[in-house]
Scaffold this motif. Sequence first.
Motif, PDB file in Angstrom:
ATOM      1  N   SER A 258       0.765  -1.290  -0.044  1.00  0.00           N
ATOM      2  CA  SER A 258      -0.205   0.236  -0.049  1.00  0.00           C
ATOM      3  C   SER A 258       0.856   1.546   0.280  1.00  0.00           C
ATOM      4  O   SER A 258       0.623   2.206  -0.125  1.00  0.00           O
ATOM      5  CB  SER A 258      -0.928   0.058   0.988  1.00  0.00           C
ATOM      6  OG  SER A 258      -1.356  -1.369   1.180  1.00  0.00           O
ATOM      7  N   ASP A 265      -4.010   0.727  -4.823  1.00  0.00           N
ATOM      8  CA  ASP A 265      -4.918   0.598  -3.999  1.00  0.00           C
ATOM      9  C   ASP A 265      -5.981  -0.100  -2.557  1.00  0.00           C
ATOM     10  O   ASP A 265      -7.012  -0.937  -3.783  1.00  0.00           O
ATOM     11  CB  ASP A 265      -6.320   2.498  -3.489  1.00  0.00           C
ATOM     12  CG  ASP A 265      -6.977   2.274  -2.794  1.00  0.00           C
ATOM     13  OD1 ASP A 265      -6.802   1.988  -1.518  1.00  0.00           O
ATOM     14  OD2 ASP A 265      -8.425   2.289  -3.595  1.00  0.00           O
ATOM     15  N   PHE A 266      -5.911  -1.154  -1.979  1.00  0.00           N
ATOM     16  CA  PHE A 266      -6.515  -2.292  -1.142  1.00  0.00           C
ATOM     17  C   PHE A 266      -8.285  -1.723  -1.324  1.00  0.00           C
ATOM     18  O   PHE A 266      -8.942  -2.722  -1.241  1.00  0.00           O
ATOM     19  CB  PHE A 266      -6.261  -2.697  -0.385  1.00  0.00           C
ATOM     20  CG  PHE A 266      -4.565  -3.756   0.105  1.00  0.00           C
ATOM     21  CD1 PHE A 266      -4.472  -3.442  -1.341  1.00  0.00           C
ATOM     22  CD2 PHE A 266      -3.974  -3.682   0.835  1.00  0.00           C
ATOM     23  CE1 PHE A 266      -3.151  -4.393  -1.264  1.00  0.00           C
ATOM     24  CE2 PHE A 266      -3.289  -4.056   1.005  1.00  0.00           C
ATOM     25  CZ  PHE A 266      -2.282  -4.847   0.008  1.00  0.00           C
ATOM     26  N   HIS A 296      -6.167  -0.513   4.944  1.00  0.00           N
ATOM     27  CA  HIS A 296      -5.543  -1.404   4.249  1.00  0.00           C
ATOM     28  C   HIS A 296      -4.088  -2.293   5.016  1.00  0.00           C
ATOM     29  O   HIS A 296      -3.634  -3.523   5.040  1.00  0.00           O
ATOM     30  CB  HIS A 296      -4.564  -0.247   4.217  1.00  0.00           C
ATOM     31  CG  HIS A 296      -4.514   0.267   2.715  1.00  0.00           C
ATOM     32  ND1 HIS A 296      -4.355  -0.588   1.061  1.00  0.00           N
ATOM     33  CD2 HIS A 296      -6.368   0.818   2.508  1.00  0.00           C
ATOM     34  CE1 HIS A 296      -4.631   0.696   0.092  1.00  0.00           C
ATOM     35  NE2 HIS A 296      -5.252   1.141   1.272  1.00  0.00           N
TER      36      HIS A 296
END
Length: 364
Positions: A258, A265-266, A296
């Motif tokens: 991240s 982007d998670f 994240h």
Amino acid sequence: RDCPQEKAAALSKTKERTLTQRGVLYVGYPCNIRCVFCYYTYTTGAKWHSLEECMHDADVYRQQYGNQCVDITGGEPTVYPQIQQLVEHCSSIGLRPSIITNTLALEKMELLKSLRDGGVYDFLCSIHALDKTYDFITDRPGAWTKLTQAIENIGQIDMKWRTNCTMTALNMHQLKKIAEFSYQNGSRAINFISYNPFYEWATKMDIDFQAKHSEIAPHLIEALDYCDQVGLEANVRYFPFCAMKGHEDKSYNYSQLSYDHHEWDFSSWYTEETNNPSTKMPMSLVNMAADKAQLHYFIAQRTRAYGYAENHHCSSCAMRLICDGYTNQYAQRFGFEEMHPYPGELIADPTTFIKRQSKVIDLD
């Protein structure tokens, strides 16, 4: 124009680490090669997503999640019939497009220039081997010739590019040479990616191209030493910290991803609102997080809990909160004897090591 080495030496870099704002957009799974280790080898009935679906995903990434960049991937996005329109749409909404590509179609300068003119910022080029080994891995005679022509074309029109290299038993002896090829031809960074036996691969114990981490490590370390010597940014994905001692600043397990602006982007990766193939994120997890950084972290830990194994070596390691360890398949096949736990106090900050690394800054 400047030679590649001069351009690489002049790149602006930073040690600041903030959460990525990059999404990933899948155009579908058709491809013009067939890499032996591809996650989608077992995918049947591969087809493209419609342009409307892809544009919808782009809008979600930009408007709902605030992503500023997007990796367009597949399959092979350069042969997606509407790639030009998609690139132009992403650019028009402020979502700067990169393309993850095997580059073969870019041997045609006309296509390359049209993508540049449509707004493509850079290419992430898959260079998984050199010469005949590359042709073998891709199951495409003459593929290496096409790739080298494409890389030459990219250099001729002065476009930015980076390198992806998935590490296997087939190419581990070439890792330094792949780094040399990348640097000498102007790549801005190189990612060495540990082969992850996910999806249908997860139950197979006879993957002939899968190598042990301890077998890959000496060749990887040699390549990383070279990258340090010439100033080429190098990142290692999904490789245990204990297998690359001395280069921990380049180690990106799920907890570190991240904080790489060239990773995804998670939050938007796990959304249910797009056509990407991720395991969707339960809202209970979203609601638990106090902020994006914590979300994240939760997702990284959840991924590790479901996809990775550990034993007493991991449980006694100071890195256990920031390192993934071994995938379930890897642990079942090879065991844990390669592990060498780190002594000392428990490390909880995922950026402890990567904030020592100088990473290339993207400039418009």
